[in-house]
Design a protein around this motif. Structure first.
Motif, PDB file in Angstrom:
ATOM      1  N   GLU A  68       2.496   2.252  12.365  1.00 42.16           N
ATOM      2  CA  GLU A  68       2.356   1.138  11.430  1.00 42.16           C
ATOM      3  C   GLU A  68       1.937  -0.143  12.131  1.00 42.16           C
ATOM      4  OE1 GLU A  68       5.011   2.087   7.506  1.00 42.16           O
ATOM      5  OE2 GLU A  68       5.858   0.709   8.985  1.00 42.16           O
ATOM      6  N   LEU A  92       5.130   3.134   2.979  1.00 38.00           N
ATOM      7  CA  LEU A  92       5.154   1.998   3.900  1.00 38.00           C
ATOM      8  C   LEU A  92       6.594   1.535   4.101  1.00 38.00           C
ATOM      9  CD1 LEU A  92       2.151  -0.097   2.534  1.00 38.00           C
ATOM     10  CD2 LEU A  92       2.146   1.584   4.389  1.00 38.00           C
ATOM     11  N   PRO A  94       9.773  -1.009   4.909  1.00 43.44           N
ATOM     12  CA  PRO A  94      10.052  -2.405   4.549  1.00 43.44           C
ATOM     13  C   PRO A  94       9.489  -3.388   5.580  1.00 43.44           C
ATOM     14  CG  PRO A  94      11.976  -1.067   4.118  1.00 43.44           C
ATOM     15  CD  PRO A  94      10.990  -0.175   4.816  1.00 43.44           C
ATOM     16  N   VAL A  97       5.799  -3.960   4.858  1.00 46.49           N
ATOM     17  CA  VAL A  97       5.587  -4.800   3.667  1.00 46.49           C
ATOM     18  C   VAL A  97       5.921  -6.256   3.968  1.00 46.49           C
ATOM     19  CG1 VAL A  97       6.313  -5.192   1.282  1.00 46.49           C
ATOM     20  CG2 VAL A  97       6.000  -2.849   2.116  1.00 46.49           C
ATOM     21  N   ARG A  98       6.986  -6.483   4.716  1.00 49.82           N
ATOM     22  CA  ARG A  98       7.372  -7.861   5.048  1.00 49.82           C
ATOM     23  C   ARG A  98       6.380  -8.507   6.002  1.00 49.82           C
ATOM     24  NH1 ARG A  98      12.661  -5.558   5.487  1.00 49.82           N
ATOM     25  NH2 ARG A  98      12.397  -5.472   7.750  1.00 49.82           N
ATOM     26  N   ILE A 104      -0.242  -6.176  -1.392  1.00 55.46           N
ATOM     27  CA  ILE A 104      -0.503  -4.740  -1.309  1.00 55.46           C
ATOM     28  C   ILE A 104      -0.359  -4.180  -2.717  1.00 55.46           C
ATOM     29  CG2 ILE A 104       0.148  -2.555  -0.231  1.00 55.46           C
ATOM     30  CD1 ILE A 104       1.619  -4.183   1.922  1.00 55.46           C
ATOM     31  N   ASN A 106      -0.880  -0.630  -5.410  1.00 53.70           N
ATOM     32  CA  ASN A 106      -0.891   0.828  -5.458  1.00 53.70           C
ATOM     33  C   ASN A 106      -1.078   1.258  -6.908  1.00 53.70           C
ATOM     34  OD1 ASN A 106      -0.601   3.492  -4.471  1.00 53.70           O
ATOM     35  ND2 ASN A 106       1.574   3.510  -4.999  1.00 53.70           N
ATOM     36  N   TYR A 138       2.171  -4.035  -7.703  1.00 55.41           N
ATOM     37  CA  TYR A 138       2.347  -4.560  -6.355  1.00 55.41           C
ATOM     38  C   TYR A 138       3.324  -3.651  -5.599  1.00 55.41           C
ATOM     39  CZ  TYR A 138       0.128  -9.014  -7.554  1.00 55.41           C
ATOM     40  OH  TYR A 138      -0.765  -9.986  -7.925  1.00 55.41           O
ATOM     41  N   VAL A 139       3.124  -3.547  -4.301  1.00 53.34           N
ATOM     42  CA  VAL A 139       4.028  -2.777  -3.453  1.00 53.34           C
ATOM     43  C   VAL A 139       5.089  -3.711  -2.904  1.00 53.34           C
ATOM     44  CG1 VAL A 139       4.212  -1.418  -1.331  1.00 53.34           C
ATOM     45  CG2 VAL A 139       2.251  -1.102  -2.867  1.00 53.34           C
ATOM     46  N   ASP A 140       6.344  -3.312  -3.094  1.00 59.57           N
ATOM     47  CA  ASP A 140       7.448  -4.045  -2.471  1.00 59.57           C
ATOM     48  C   ASP A 140       8.193  -3.083  -1.556  1.00 59.57           C
ATOM     49  OD1 ASP A 140       8.961  -2.471  -4.165  1.00 59.57           O
ATOM     50  OD2 ASP A 140       9.665  -4.136  -5.426  1.00 59.57           O
ATOM     51  N   GLU A 141       9.410  -3.408  -1.209  1.00 58.35           N
ATOM     52  CA  GLU A 141      10.130  -2.598  -0.231  1.00 58.35           C
ATOM     53  C   GLU A 141      10.780  -1.357  -0.847  1.00 58.35           C
ATOM     54  OE1 GLU A 141      12.731  -4.924   2.246  1.00 58.35           O
ATOM     55  OE2 GLU A 141      11.309  -6.582   2.353  1.00 58.35           O
ATOM     56  N   GLY A 146       7.566  -2.194  -7.404  1.00 54.07           N
ATOM     57  CA  GLY A 146       7.005  -3.542  -7.418  1.00 54.07           C
ATOM     58  C   GLY A 146       6.541  -3.972  -8.796  1.00 54.07           C
TER      59      GLY A 146
END
Length: 202
Positions: A68, A92, A94, A97-98, A104, A106, A138-141, A146
């Motif tokens: 990553e 992905l 966390p 993403v941070r 990001i 999806n 949106y992609v979150d953790e 998201g």
């Protein structure tokens, strides 16, 4: 908007975006397509369109974190302003993403928040829903958790199996994913907590 894509497989959503980009209806610059799979058709599709590609096979790294980090460095080097996941089969972390300083997004083959994770179409059929669809988010953790950007529905028929339902949903994916990217590139998407507001032209 400088857009990068991560994909693992056949690249059909990537192909749909490239088709609109080549027609001049998707106002982005594809700066790179990356994959964890050396044999991903998405890489071939990108190369044919003149888009730079890069592979990050897992065997080249000691662990997922190292992989990553390499991907993040590549995304920074190519000036990514939006990262699109198009059939990217790795979750992905966390930390990823941070660390990413860009949105990001999806697409998921179900109407989130229902049926997150793998085999969403089978989950929908097993549950017995009458309507399914797809979600750009949106992609979150979390896992497919998201904020939702766009959704589209498809009917579920009594004779459907996972293959037929997946095919019907995929046709809708090829429509709403480029549309979501177009809205993002044109500055028409605003986030307000979990709510995503689309500013449509009057």
């Amino acid at each position: 908007m400088k857009v990068a894509v991560l994909a693992s497989g056949r690249g059909s959503n990537l192909q749909a975006m490239i088709a609109e980009w080549q027609e001049g209806t998707l106002p982005v610059e594809f700066v790179g397509v990356g994959s964890n799979n050396l044999d991903a058709m998405a890489l071939t599709i990108a190369e044919k369109a003149g888009i730079p590609v890069r592979a990050f096979p897992r065997d080249n790294y000691n662990d997922k974190s190292e992989q990553e980090t390499d991907i993040l460095n590549w995304l920074e080097d190519i000036g990514t302003e939006l990262l699109i996941l198009a059939g990217y089969m790795l979750v992905l972390s966390p930390r990823f993403v941070r660390t990413a300083e860009y949105p990001i997004v999806n697409i998921h083959p179900a109407l989130l928040p229902s049926f997150p994770g793998l085999h969403a179409q089978k989950q929908a059929l097993d549950y017995g829903v009458k309507v399914s669809g797809c979600t750009v988010h949106y992609v979150d953790e979390g896992m497919d958790s998201g904020p939702i950007i766009l959704q589209e529905t498809v009917p579920v028929f009594d004779e459907d199996d996972e293959e037929t339902l997946s095919a019907r949903i995929l046709k809708k994916e090829h429509i709403i994913y480029p549309e979501a990217i177009r809205l993002l590139a044109n500055g028409k998407v605003k986030r307000d907590g979990r709510r995503v507001i689309i500013q449509r032209d009057s």
